[in-house]
Motif scaffolding. Sequence first.
Motif, PDB file in Angstrom:
ATOM      1  N   TYR A  69       7.955  23.273 -14.861  1.00  0.00           N
ATOM      2  CA  TYR A  69       7.260  23.384 -15.876  1.00  0.00           C
ATOM      3  C   TYR A  69       8.194  24.422 -16.919  1.00  0.00           C
ATOM      4  O   TYR A  69       8.537  23.751 -18.021  1.00  0.00           O
ATOM      5  N   ILE A 119       6.538  24.167  -8.494  1.00  0.00           N
ATOM      6  CA  ILE A 119       5.750  23.848  -9.667  1.00  0.00           C
ATOM      7  C   ILE A 119       6.159  24.710 -10.854  1.00  0.00           C
ATOM      8  O   ILE A 119       6.399  24.184 -12.029  1.00  0.00           O
ATOM      9  N   ILE A 120       6.253  25.922 -10.779  1.00  0.00           N
ATOM     10  CA  ILE A 120       6.798  26.652 -11.931  1.00  0.00           C
ATOM     11  C   ILE A 120       7.844  26.332 -12.713  1.00  0.00           C
ATOM     12  O   ILE A 120       8.004  26.319 -13.815  1.00  0.00           O
ATOM     13  N   MET A 166      -2.446  27.123 -15.208  1.00  0.00           N
ATOM     14  CA  MET A 166      -1.603  27.444 -14.077  1.00  0.00           C
ATOM     15  C   MET A 166      -1.939  28.810 -13.875  1.00  0.00           C
ATOM     16  O   MET A 166      -2.135  29.231 -12.573  1.00  0.00           O
ATOM     17  N   PHE A 167      -2.215  29.634 -14.917  1.00  0.00           N
ATOM     18  CA  PHE A 167      -2.036  30.965 -14.751  1.00  0.00           C
ATOM     19  C   PHE A 167      -3.778  31.153 -14.278  1.00  0.00           C
ATOM     20  O   PHE A 167      -4.169  32.006 -13.623  1.00  0.00           O
ATOM     21  N   HIS A 205      -5.655  29.224 -12.399  1.00  0.00           N
ATOM     22  CA  HIS A 205      -5.523  29.115 -11.050  1.00  0.00           C
ATOM     23  C   HIS A 205      -4.997  30.255 -10.325  1.00  0.00           C
ATOM     24  O   HIS A 205      -5.604  30.615  -9.139  1.00  0.00           O
ATOM     25  N   MET A 206      -4.135  31.069 -10.821  1.00  0.00           N
ATOM     26  CA  MET A 206      -3.505  32.206 -10.044  1.00  0.00           C
ATOM     27  C   MET A 206      -4.505  33.428  -9.983  1.00  0.00           C
ATOM     28  O   MET A 206      -4.633  34.058  -8.991  1.00  0.00           O
ATOM     29  N   LEU A 262       0.584  25.445  -1.914  1.00  0.00           N
ATOM     30  CA  LEU A 262       1.135  26.391  -3.352  1.00  0.00           C
ATOM     31  C   LEU A 262       1.743  27.488  -2.464  1.00  0.00           C
ATOM     32  O   LEU A 262       2.495  27.768  -3.005  1.00  0.00           O
ATOM     33  N   LYS A 263       0.892  27.931  -1.305  1.00  0.00           N
ATOM     34  CA  LYS A 263       1.576  29.140  -0.913  1.00  0.00           C
ATOM     35  C   LYS A 263       2.748  29.049  -0.089  1.00  0.00           C
ATOM     36  O   LYS A 263       3.692  29.705  -0.387  1.00  0.00           O
ATOM     37  N   GLY A 308       4.882  25.337  -3.006  1.00  0.00           N
ATOM     38  CA  GLY A 308       4.580  24.743  -4.558  1.00  0.00           C
ATOM     39  C   GLY A 308       4.762  25.948  -5.430  1.00  0.00           C
ATOM     40  O   GLY A 308       5.601  25.346  -6.362  1.00  0.00           O
ATOM     41  N   ARG A 309       4.877  26.940  -5.118  1.00  0.00           N
ATOM     42  CA  ARG A 309       5.036  27.979  -6.214  1.00  0.00           C
ATOM     43  C   ARG A 309       6.503  27.893  -6.610  1.00  0.00           C
ATOM     44  O   ARG A 309       7.035  28.228  -7.607  1.00  0.00           O
ATOM     45  N   TYR A 310       7.390  27.568  -5.641  1.00  0.00           N
ATOM     46  CA  TYR A 310       8.830  27.735  -5.884  1.00  0.00           C
ATOM     47  C   TYR A 310       9.399  26.602  -6.707  1.00  0.00           C
ATOM     48  O   TYR A 310      10.448  26.649  -7.106  1.00  0.00           O
TER      49      TYR A 310
END
Length: 283
Positions: free
Chosen positions: A185, A181-182, A245-246, A248-249, A173-174, A177-179
């Motif tokens: 969606y 996955i979001i 998702m939020f 998890h953050m 994710l770091k 993934g964040r680039y």
Amino acid sequence: MNETIQTCSSRDAERVSHIVLIAVIMIGSILGNGIICLLLVRFKTLRTVPNVLIANLAVVDILNALTNMPLMIMWYICKVPYLKGQSVSWFIVTWYVLFMYLTVFNLTVLTMDRFGAIVHGLRYHSWKTINKAKIAVLFVWLLAAAYTYGMFILGLDIDLGDAPVLVYRIDYLKKFGRYFIIPGYLVPFALMLIMGAYIRRSVRRHTRRLSMFCSVAKQVKSDVKTAKTIGLTVLAFVCMGVVPMFLHMISKNHGTWPHFLAFFLTHLNSMVNPIIYALKTRR
């Protein structure tokens, strides 16, 4: 000594409660979505284009319940010692993400179907066929697989040794993934919102005009009813897919109730879908 025993017993009780909650969702998802698939096999009149797409979503939910939910119990709740390392972690995380995108892309295609049926009316009804719906289902699977495994190619070089799945998942994710996955969606949901707005405007514009044409009005009412059902399904996924998702953050401590709730809500969506269909469908 007593405090240590109490801490261990409370952790065991929490672990058991987590397993029971996931097991209930797993059984409910398999039974509910299995009934949907059986109905389409049993009744030929139910084999419409939107129902074929809904059946595909049911199959996705069944496979998710049969694979990802038991795996989650093992690697996240029970933390079994053999689910660790580079290859195992890569497979488990990619498999989980694959089913996330299968759901998102299938809901997008369902919304597109309702957009065509309501906004374009008879032209779309004369164009759509069951075979084209099957091609759309194949496209959903290929697109989800391409997006997921294309993204996780970047994770093949990540080697944290015998670290557990959760550690690999956080690192994925770091790093990348964040680039992916979001946007994966947000773009589909933006399309669904735009199409939903057009559907709403089209329904309001043509309701009075179609009241004099009985046969056409019946078709439009049927299309609108199906659109509402799919709209509720999309809304349920927003609440149980985007909200986690939020969670998890913001949940920095993994294994806590807020962090578990994020996983729980994501899986709960698989059981909610057949309930929505049952409540909104007469037959």
